[in-house]
Design a protein around this motif. Structure first.
Motif, short mmCIF file in Angstrom:
data_model
loop_
_atom_site.label_atom_id
_atom_site.label_comp_id
_atom_site.label_asym_id
_atom_site.label_seq_id
_atom_site.Cartn_x
_atom_site.Cartn_y
_atom_site.Cartn_z
N LEU A 1 3.81 -7.71 -6.72
CA LEU A 1 2.80 -6.80 -7.24
C LEU A 1 1.53 -7.56 -7.63
CD1 LEU A 1 2.09 -3.92 -8.07
CD2 LEU A 1 3.02 -4.42 -10.34
N GLY A 2 1.70 -8.72 -8.26
CA GLY A 2 0.54 -9.51 -8.63
C GLY A 2 -0.28 -9.93 -7.42
N GLY A 3 0.41 -10.26 -6.33
CA GLY A 3 -0.29 -10.63 -5.11
C GLY A 3 -1.07 -9.48 -4.52
N GLU A 4 -0.49 -8.27 -4.57
CA GLU A 4 -1.15 -7.09 -4.02
C GLU A 4 -2.34 -6.67 -4.87
OE1 GLU A 4 -0.28 -5.53 -1.04
OE2 GLU A 4 0.89 -7.37 -0.89
N LEU A 5 -2.15 -6.67 -6.19
CA LEU A 5 -3.22 -6.22 -7.08
C LEU A 5 -4.26 -7.30 -7.33
CD1 LEU A 5 -1.21 -4.26 -9.81
CD2 LEU A 5 -2.07 -3.48 -7.59
N GLY A 6 -3.89 -8.56 -7.10
CA GLY A 6 -4.82 -9.65 -7.38
C GLY A 6 -5.93 -9.81 -6.37
N ARG B 1 -7.66 -1.32 -0.37
CA ARG B 1 -6.56 -0.65 0.35
C ARG B 1 -5.22 -1.25 -0.05
NH1 ARG B 1 -10.24 -0.74 4.67
NH2 ARG B 1 -9.27 -2.61 5.55
N HIS B 2 -5.18 -2.57 -0.20
CA HIS B 2 -3.94 -3.23 -0.64
C HIS B 2 -3.50 -2.71 -2.00
CE1 HIS B 2 -2.78 -6.26 2.29
NE2 HIS B 2 -4.04 -6.56 2.49
N THR B 3 -4.47 -2.58 -2.91
CA THR B 3 -4.17 -2.10 -4.26
C THR B 3 -3.60 -0.69 -4.23
OG1 THR B 3 -5.88 -3.49 -5.27
CG2 THR B 3 -5.17 -1.56 -6.50
N SER C 1 3.32 3.01 -3.58
CA SER C 1 4.55 2.70 -2.84
C SER C 1 5.80 2.99 -3.67
CB SER C 1 4.55 1.23 -2.43
OG SER C 1 4.66 0.39 -3.56
N ASP C 2 6.88 3.25 -2.97
CA ASP C 2 8.18 3.42 -3.63
C ASP C 2 8.62 2.12 -4.30
OD1 ASP C 2 8.28 6.04 -2.76
OD2 ASP C 2 9.46 5.56 -0.96
N ARG C 3 8.21 1.01 -3.73
CA ARG C 3 8.58 -0.29 -4.29
C ARG C 3 8.01 -0.45 -5.69
NH1 ARG C 3 7.61 -6.08 -1.10
NH2 ARG C 3 8.70 -7.42 -2.61
N TYR C 4 6.78 -0.01 -5.89
CA TYR C 4 6.15 -0.11 -7.21
C TYR C 4 6.85 0.80 -8.22
CZ TYR C 4 2.64 0.55 -10.87
OH TYR C 4 2.00 0.64 -12.08
N LEU C 5 7.17 2.01 -7.81
CA LEU C 5 7.86 2.94 -8.70
C LEU C 5 9.23 2.40 -9.09
CD1 LEU C 5 6.94 6.36 -7.04
CD2 LEU C 5 5.93 5.30 -9.08
N ALA C 6 9.92 1.80 -8.12
CA ALA C 6 11.23 1.22 -8.41
C ALA C 6 11.11 0.07 -9.40
CB ALA C 6 11.88 0.74 -7.11
N LEU C 7 10.03 -0.70 -9.29
CA LEU C 7 9.81 -1.80 -10.22
C LEU C 7 9.60 -1.28 -11.64
CD1 LEU C 7 9.27 -4.74 -10.98
CD2 LEU C 7 6.91 -4.45 -10.18
N LEU C 8 8.84 -0.20 -11.78
CA LEU C 8 8.60 0.38 -13.10
C LEU C 8 9.91 0.84 -13.74
CD1 LEU C 8 5.37 2.52 -12.56
CD2 LEU C 8 5.57 0.25 -13.58
#
Length: 238
Positions: free
Chosen positions: A13-18, A63-65, A71-78
């Protein structure tokens, strides 16, 4: 460990948002470098070229952000992080005396940092050394973070080591900023060349960034020696 399944997710997530943040920082750096040039050396549509480059890079980063946050991956992380917060999987070490546990944790990070700095300094200047210095920067960051929660238990030695390692991180961070800036400047110079414009300014800025990197590499041994001589650093040498 119960945290293993999500250990890599915050890093992802840090890589995507960074990317957006990194682009903003890079633009500020290149803009400041351009503005510092004497007017008589600013040949060609320098500002316009910088804006064109930034629009393309910023759009891609945005777009990356958005893709990551939708993404489902982000929701699963939360969901996973909420579960860990509600029921933290404490290990047996949590019941031990903090001084011993925290010292051991810092030892682990300090040793990794020492190995990476030593490895990087033994390499000749070039791409491989740049990569090794970047890895050392990440290790310095982890070591500094390890000292922060240990200040109450370990006192001034932890604070001193954290301060020294922060100086190491700053030198390595400036070096990495130069590496990234030079990559961007080369991309811009290629676009400028393809458009038939003069590449003088971009070559000049590239040379300045190379000089910054060279200075930081020369500074690193002394800054690292200071961190190695810190009170806690001596204790960690065992």
């Amino acid at each position: 460990m119960s945290t293993d399944p999500i250990r890599k997710e915050p890093k992802w997530l840090g890589g995507e948002l960074g990317a957006e943040r990194d682009q903003k920082v890079l633009l500020e750096l290149l803009t400041s470098r351009r503005e510092a040039l004497p007017q008589q050396l600013a040949f060609g549509p320098v500002s316009a070229r910088l804006r064109i480059w930034d629009v393309g890079q910023s759009s891609q980063a945005r777009r990356h952000t958005l893709d990551a946050l939708n993404s489902d991956r982000y929701l699963a992380l939360l969901v996973s992080l909420a579960a860990l917060t509600e029921r933290p999987p404490l290990r047996a070490k949590a019941a031990r005396k903090p001084k011993k546990v925290m010292t051991k944790a810092i030892v682990k990070e300090y040793d990794r940092l020492s190995d990476r700095v030593t490895f990087a300094l033994d390499l000749p200047p070039g791409t491989e050394r740049d990569t090794a210095l970047h890895e050392a920067r990440k290790a310095a960051k982890r070591t500094r973070y390890a000292t922060e929660p240990a200040r109450d238990a370990l006192g001034k030695p932890a604070k001193r080591l954290g301060k020294c390692v922060k100086a190491v991180q700053k030198v390595l961070g400036d070096h990495q900023d130069s590496v990234v800036a030079r990559h961007a400047l080369r991309e811009i110079a290629l676009a400028v060349h393809a458009a038939g414009e003069t590449g003088f300014v971009w070559g000049l800025l590239y040379g300045q960034e190379q000089a910054v990197a060279d200075r930081r590499e020369r500074e690193l041994p002394a800054v690292w020696a200071d961190a190695s001589r810190s009170v806690l650093g001596k204790a960690l040498d065992r």
